[in-house]
Enzyme design. Structure first.
Site, mmCIF file in Angstrom:
data_model
loop_
_atom_site.group_PDB
_atom_site.id
_atom_site.type_symbol
_atom_site.label_atom_id
_atom_site.label_comp_id
_atom_site.label_asym_id
_atom_site.label_seq_id
_atom_site.Cartn_x
_atom_site.Cartn_y
_atom_site.Cartn_z
ATOM 1 N N LEU A 211 3.449 6.377 -2.149
ATOM 2 C CA LEU A 211 4.618 7.187 -2.500
ATOM 3 C C LEU A 211 4.583 7.570 -3.972
ATOM 4 O O LEU A 211 4.934 8.695 -4.346
ATOM 5 C CB LEU A 211 5.894 6.424 -2.154
ATOM 6 C CG LEU A 211 6.172 6.319 -0.645
ATOM 7 C CD1 LEU A 211 7.134 5.182 -0.348
ATOM 8 C CD2 LEU A 211 6.721 7.631 -0.103
ATOM 9 N N VAL B 117 0.837 -1.201 0.000
ATOM 10 C CA VAL B 117 0.000 0.000 0.000
ATOM 11 C C VAL B 117 0.874 1.254 0.000
ATOM 12 O O VAL B 117 0.624 2.213 -0.749
ATOM 13 C CB VAL B 117 -0.965 -0.007 1.204
ATOM 14 C CG1 VAL B 117 -1.699 1.328 1.325
ATOM 15 C CG2 VAL B 117 -1.979 -1.145 1.076
ATOM 16 N N CYS B 118 1.921 1.240 0.805
ATOM 17 C CA CYS B 118 2.808 2.398 0.888
ATOM 18 C C CYS B 118 3.517 2.664 -0.438
ATOM 19 O O CYS B 118 3.765 3.821 -0.812
ATOM 20 C CB CYS B 118 3.833 2.206 1.998
ATOM 21 S SG CYS B 118 3.108 2.084 3.650
ATOM 22 N N THR B 119 3.837 1.590 -1.165
ATOM 23 C CA THR B 119 4.466 1.755 -2.475
ATOM 24 C C THR B 119 3.570 2.567 -3.402
ATOM 25 O O THR B 119 4.027 3.482 -4.093
ATOM 26 C CB THR B 119 4.773 0.374 -3.081
ATOM 27 O OG1 THR B 119 5.742 -0.294 -2.254
ATOM 28 C CG2 THR B 119 5.335 0.498 -4.492
#
Length: 220
Positions: free
Chosen positions: A49, A44-46
């Site tokens: 960003l 999810v963080c990928t």
């Protein structure tokens, strides 16, 4: 430390993918979006960003500097940055803070102060509360703070909307109603009495209730 809206954003010195920064100096006289991640190479963080990288023209247009944080060593950040660029199709031009000792995460209340160990000893689930967003004004006060679960990707269009609201209401004695979008009517602050409001908004307003006075967006 408990940080709330109106708190001074703590200063710190840290290594980032763009080199060492002193946080308050790096912000300068800009607004800042500061958002955190519980671990590198998380799915999810990928996507988040990458989404912020695509939205950078919108943040820049509003005078907002963007910085991320993930509690892993800087070497991992640089490898993750390559993955993000390959999978999301956009280059990360804003800095990503390395916080392997968890110092910044603890200072900002994203992890309990008594948390032991270092980033390499911990999983993303161990750090799941390091999913915060802070919107910081040029005077270094926190103007908004939101924490998201790991399974819900952040909506940066909504965060841009919040920034629009904050920047407008700093200049005009108004607030923004539910689901407000740029160009829609806003609400005159209750603290502004009618006599003063007539001077501030000479074209008038609509008031379904005395305390609920709608006026056109003053910066549309």
């Amino acid at each position: 430390m408990t940080l709330t809206i109106g708190s001074k954003a703590p200063n710190f010195t840290a290594m980032t993918t763009k080199g060492m920064i002193h946080f308050h100096n790096w912000i300068g006289d800009h607004w800042c979006l500061f958002f955190s991640h519980p671990k590198d190479f998380t799915p999810v963080c990928t996507t988040e960003l990458g989404a912020v990288a695509r939205d950078m023209p919108e943040f820049e247009r509003r005078g907002v500097k963007v910085i991320g944080l993930s509690v892993d060593p800087i070497e991992a950040h640089h490898r993750w940055k390559e993955d993000i660029e390959e999978t999301q199709g956009v280059s990360l031009e804003y800095p990503l803070i390395s916080d392997p000792e968890l110092a910044v995460a603890k200072t900002y209340g994203m992890l309990p102060a008594q948390t032991e160990g270092v980033a390499t000893d911990r999983t993303a689930m161990d750090n799941q509360t390091a999913r915060s967003v802070f919107i910081i004004a040029p005077n270094k006060t926190i103007r908004a703070a939101i924490t998201y679960p790991m399974t819900a990707g952040r909506n940066f269009t909504e965060l841009l909307r919040v920034i629009d609201s904050l920047q407008m209401t700093d200049l005009h004695k108004v607030a923004t109603p539910a689901n407000w979008q740029r160009g829609e009517d806003v609400i005159i602050l209750p603290a502004l009495q009618d006599d003063a409001a007539k001077s501030a908004f000479p074209e008038g307003w609509t008031a379904p209730r005395p305390y609920l006075r709608f006026v056109a967006d003053p910066v549309q």
